[in-house]
Design an enzyme around this catalytic site. Structure first.
Site, mmCIF file in Angstrom:
data_model
loop_
_atom_site.group_PDB
_atom_site.id
_atom_site.type_symbol
_atom_site.label_atom_id
_atom_site.label_comp_id
_atom_site.label_asym_id
_atom_site.label_seq_id
_atom_site.Cartn_x
_atom_site.Cartn_y
_atom_site.Cartn_z
ATOM 1 N N LYS A 111 -78.980 -20.028 75.277
ATOM 2 C CA LYS A 111 -78.634 -18.594 75.309
ATOM 3 C C LYS A 111 -77.458 -18.287 74.404
ATOM 4 O O LYS A 111 -77.416 -17.219 73.792
ATOM 5 C CB LYS A 111 -78.366 -18.134 76.739
ATOM 6 N N LYS A 192 -91.062 -21.475 77.481
ATOM 7 C CA LYS A 192 -91.208 -20.935 78.833
ATOM 8 C C LYS A 192 -91.588 -19.455 78.795
ATOM 9 O O LYS A 192 -91.074 -18.716 77.955
ATOM 10 C CB LYS A 192 -89.847 -21.101 79.534
ATOM 11 N N LYS A 195 -88.707 -13.449 81.145
ATOM 12 C CA LYS A 195 -88.647 -11.990 81.213
ATOM 13 C C LYS A 195 -87.799 -11.393 80.097
ATOM 14 O O LYS A 195 -87.907 -10.219 79.801
ATOM 15 C CB LYS A 195 -88.193 -11.517 82.592
HETATM 16 P P1 ATP Z 1 -84.264 -14.702 81.684
HETATM 17 O O1 ATP Z 1 -85.334 -14.644 80.635
HETATM 18 O O2 ATP Z 1 -83.552 -13.380 81.910
HETATM 19 O O3 ATP Z 1 -83.349 -15.877 81.576
HETATM 20 P P2 ATP Z 1 -86.187 -15.842 83.479
HETATM 21 O O4 ATP Z 1 -87.503 -15.173 83.260
HETATM 22 O O5 ATP Z 1 -85.983 -17.199 82.950
HETATM 23 O O6 ATP Z 1 -85.021 -14.855 83.026
HETATM 24 P P3 ATP Z 1 -84.708 -16.222 85.934
HETATM 25 O O7 ATP Z 1 -84.153 -15.038 86.637
HETATM 26 O O8 ATP Z 1 -83.761 -17.016 85.098
HETATM 27 O O9 ATP Z 1 -85.961 -15.816 85.023
HETATM 28 O O10 ATP Z 1 -85.432 -17.158 86.944
HETATM 29 C C1 ATP Z 1 -85.700 -16.863 88.302
HETATM 30 C C2 ATP Z 1 -86.478 -18.001 88.911
HETATM 31 O O11 ATP Z 1 -87.790 -18.057 88.329
HETATM 32 C C3 ATP Z 1 -85.858 -19.388 88.676
HETATM 33 O O12 ATP Z 1 -86.084 -20.193 89.817
HETATM 34 C C4 ATP Z 1 -86.623 -19.920 87.507
HETATM 35 O O13 ATP Z 1 -86.640 -21.326 87.463
HETATM 36 C C5 ATP Z 1 -88.015 -19.356 87.790
HETATM 37 N N1 ATP Z 1 -88.762 -19.213 86.554
HETATM 38 C C6 ATP Z 1 -88.497 -18.365 85.537
HETATM 39 N N2 ATP Z 1 -89.403 -18.468 84.564
HETATM 40 C C7 ATP Z 1 -90.276 -19.438 84.969
HETATM 41 C C8 ATP Z 1 -91.443 -20.015 84.401
HETATM 42 N N3 ATP Z 1 -91.879 -19.625 83.220
HETATM 43 N N4 ATP Z 1 -92.108 -20.975 85.098
HETATM 44 C C9 ATP Z 1 -91.657 -21.367 86.320
HETATM 45 N N5 ATP Z 1 -90.560 -20.866 86.908
HETATM 46 C C10 ATP Z 1 -89.875 -19.908 86.261
#
Ligand code: ATP
Ligand code: LTN
Length: 326
Positions: A111, A192, A195
């Site tokens: 990040k 990954k 969002k």
């Molecule tokens: P950002 O893009 O804002 O970093 P993010 O989509 O990675 O957000 P988080 O809020 O960081 O989402 O994650 C919330 C939860 O969802 C965490 O437990 C994270 O491990 C899980 N998670 C997020 N994206 C994935 C994914 N692609 N597959 C499995 N678990 C996920």
């Protein structure tokens, strides 16, 4: 009864990755564990968020938790920033965390390279996450694999603190779903599904319309073969769709291979789209009911009250252990 906690940042529209990696695990565990689930809004501001949008997102994430089947009678739901002790405990933990250990966090490296003028909070983010977890003496933290390193840091912080200042924190462990540990971007299955991704084509948002979901799945990147076989290295796109399919349908990977033996990618993708849409459409209907209901505010008020009392106790204990008293 053992205890679990998890949080999601309201940093955008929640994705199928958030649902499978975190929320679905919590729905399955809520009957068997004492469960806390929160909105990690203070984590979200480690990168710029438009305040109006953030304010809306916070409520939307709570409504989604409820729509997914998180039962407020079983789960204590709260907003991180409504509990002032998380940030207080976090500061005390910052002062027992070596800088070198923090600088090894891969999420920070990723990040910080994307946000040129990144703030100090992005660096200390995992310590706030350690506070979120350690305050509640939890046994497990259900998460996706991208957060595993942060929970390991929380364990190290707790172990070090206990050794130096006396038994204070329980040592937490992770819970990671087998087929949902890392749902990948449908257009670029080397990364990954996230969002905060700029290109929405590879990301299924939980509130996407039915036809949008179908289109995204049908145009997911695969490979030039035509065999539905699990092989993360050589067939990441198909393996990702198989993980999504398994997580959403309950079929295991071998069942999926058998079911689609001799069938083509189009037939398989249609099935994946059907199972994803079936589950997400039900959630969307309920989401709209919860979003504007006063019940949601009552749930959050109760959650803030319950967790603030618990967190205050831990805060006072940590403070005392460090010698911070008159
Ligand atoms: P950002 O893009 O804002 O970093 P993010 O989509 O990675 O957000 P988080 O809020 O960081 O989402 O994650 C919330 C939860 O969802 C965490 O437990 C994270 O491990 C899980 N998670 C997020 N994206 C994935 C994914 N692609 N597959 C499995 N678990 C996920
Ligand atoms: N960093 C997490 C969100 C988060 C969290 C937590 C998850 C903040 N505090 C405590 C589990 C337990 C993320 O998913 N990005």
């Amino acid at each position: 009864m053992e205890t679990i906690i998890t949080g999601i940042q309201p940093s955008g529209n929640l994705t199928l990755g958030n649902y499978i990696g975190a929320i679905k695990q919590m729905v399955n565990y809520q009957n068997d564990y004492k469960t806390y689930m929160f909105i990690a809004d203070m984590h979200a501001i480690t990168v710029y968020q438009d305040p109006e949008r953030l304010h809306k997102n916070i409520r939307e994430v709570v409504a989604l938790y409820l729509a997914c089947g998180i039962d407020p009678k079983k789960v204590t739901i709260f907003i991180q920033s409504e509990n002032p002790y998380h940030a207080n405990v976090s500061w005390m933990l910052e002062c027992v965390t070596p800088h070198g250990e923090l600088s090894r966090m891969t999420q920070f490296k990723d990040k910080s390279s994307k946000h040129l003028n990144f703030n100090a909070g992005l660096f200390t983010y995992p310590i706030l996450m350690a506070a979120d977890i350690l305050i509640y003496d939890v046994d497990y933290v259900p998460i996706g694999i991208d957060q595993k390193q942060h929970v390991e840091l929380a364990r190290n912080i707790a172990e070090r603190f206990n050794k130096k200042y006396g038994e204070t924190f329980k040592i937490p462990d992770v819970k990671i779903s087998k087929t949902g540990k890392k749902i990948l971007d449908l257009q670029d299955p080397t990364k990954k599904m996230s969002k905060s991704e700029n290109n929405p084509k590879g990301v299924i948002y939980m509130l996407d319309d039915e036809d949008v979901i179908r289109k995204k799945i049908m145009s997911a990147t695969t490979d030039s073969e035509c065999e539905i076989k699990y092989d993360e290295e050589n067939k990441p796109g198909i393996s990702n769709l198989m993980n999504i399919c398994s997580s959403m349908s309950g079929l295991d990977i071998l069942d999926i291979e058998k079911k689609f033996k001799g069938k083509n990618y189009g037939e398989f993708k249609t099935f994946v789209a059907d199972v994803v849409i079936k589950e997400l459409i039900k959630i969307k209907e309920k989401y709209l009911e919860y979003l504007n209901s006063p019940e949601l505010d009552k749930i959050l008020e109760d959650g803030a009250k319950i967790t603030t009392e618990i967190a205050k106790k831990k805060y006072l204990l940590v403070k005392e252990r460090l010698g911070l008293y008159r």
